[in-house]
Design a protein around this motif. Structure first.
Motif, PDB file in Angstrom:
ATOM      1  N   TYR A  63       4.537  22.306 -69.885  1.00 12.74           N
ATOM      2  CA  TYR A  63       3.855  21.096 -70.355  1.00 12.74           C
ATOM      3  C   TYR A  63       4.552  20.502 -71.577  1.00 12.74           C
ATOM      4  N   ASN A 120      -4.075  15.246 -69.522  1.00 16.52           N
ATOM      5  CA  ASN A 120      -4.096  16.671 -69.866  1.00 16.52           C
ATOM      6  C   ASN A 120      -5.190  17.404 -69.106  1.00 16.52           C
ATOM      7  N   PHE A 123      -4.200  17.687 -65.422  1.00 16.54           N
ATOM      8  CA  PHE A 123      -3.131  18.666 -65.244  1.00 16.54           C
ATOM      9  C   PHE A 123      -3.695  20.086 -65.325  1.00 16.54           C
TER      10      PHE A 123
END
Length: 231
Positions: A63, A120, A123
């Motif tokens: 990430y 975020n 994900f």
């Protein structure tokens, strides 16, 4: 049904299925020069807590590499196949000088910050949803075949990364005899057809026996597979 009604219905369907309207897909942030990633998640191949922790750490490091504008595709795999869980460009405004910020209002930093928080969350949900929480059995060869099948007739959109344990179910990674027994029982009858782009692994068992096992298997199948983490 006229075109306007069909378009409205498609937009509503997308909102109901994916929890966000079509305009929130992140396409407005895409930049062709930003490196993209195809991320394949085989959470069901991670059983022990240490293995799950390694997977989480690897995903966290991945990430950190995401640049604003990069296309991120997350493929969620299970024992029967896979689906595209996330296909979005990372929200964020491009770096600009002072004058550029004054005269270019096409990207709002505050809106991008809000969209990044939503990205975020998506994900995290896409990458952690399928982790093996019940100690279920799995077929590591079927997982590898599933990864290969994802690229049949398909072009990858960037660096290909697979979060996969690479550990055969029931095998002790510290016991060479355990690998030998599994190899003798399973590999001679192995029927897989593999053809995929270079793949890097996340969370794969660091055991030397695991590396040795797959080196022999892939050499037998004449397959090029990156048995190393993404740097």
């Amino acid at each position: 049904m006229n075109l306007r009604r069909r378009t409205a219905l498609a937009s509503l369907t997308a909102s109901l299925l994916f929890g966000a309207p079509a305009w929130a897909s992140g396409d407005k942030y895409c930049r062709a020069e930003a490196p993209g990633y195809d991320v394949h998640i085989f959470g069901y191949t991670f059983k022990g807590e240490n293995a799950k922790r390694q997977m989480g750490q690897g995903l966290n490091e991945l990430y950190k590499k995401f640049e604003p504008g990069a296309r991120i595709k997350v493929y969620a795999h299970n024992a029967t196949g896979h689906y595209l869980a996330l296909n979005q460009c990372v929200p964020g405004c491009p770096q600009q000088g002072f004058l550029g910020q004054l005269f270019d209002s096409s990207c709002s930093a505050e809106v991008a910050k809000r969209d990044r928080l939503a990205f975020n969350k998506r994900f995290a949900e896409a990458t952690l949803a399928g982790v093996n929480s019940g100690g279920d059995k799995y077929d590591i060869f079927l997982a590898i075949q599933n990864l290969s099948d994802a690229y049949k007739g398909q072009r990858h959109s960037g660096t290909v990364v697979a979060a996969i344990s690479m550990l055969p179910d029931g095998v002790n990674p510290a016991d060479p005899a355990s690998f030998d027994a599994f190899y003798v029982q399973q590999v001679p009858k192995l029927k897989i057809a593999l053809d995929f782009p270079p793949v890097y692994t996340i969370g794969a068992s660091p055991s030397g026996e695991v590396m040795k096992f797959w080196k022999e298997v892939f050499a037998m199948k004449k397959v090029d597979f990156q048995m190393k983490p993404l740097n």
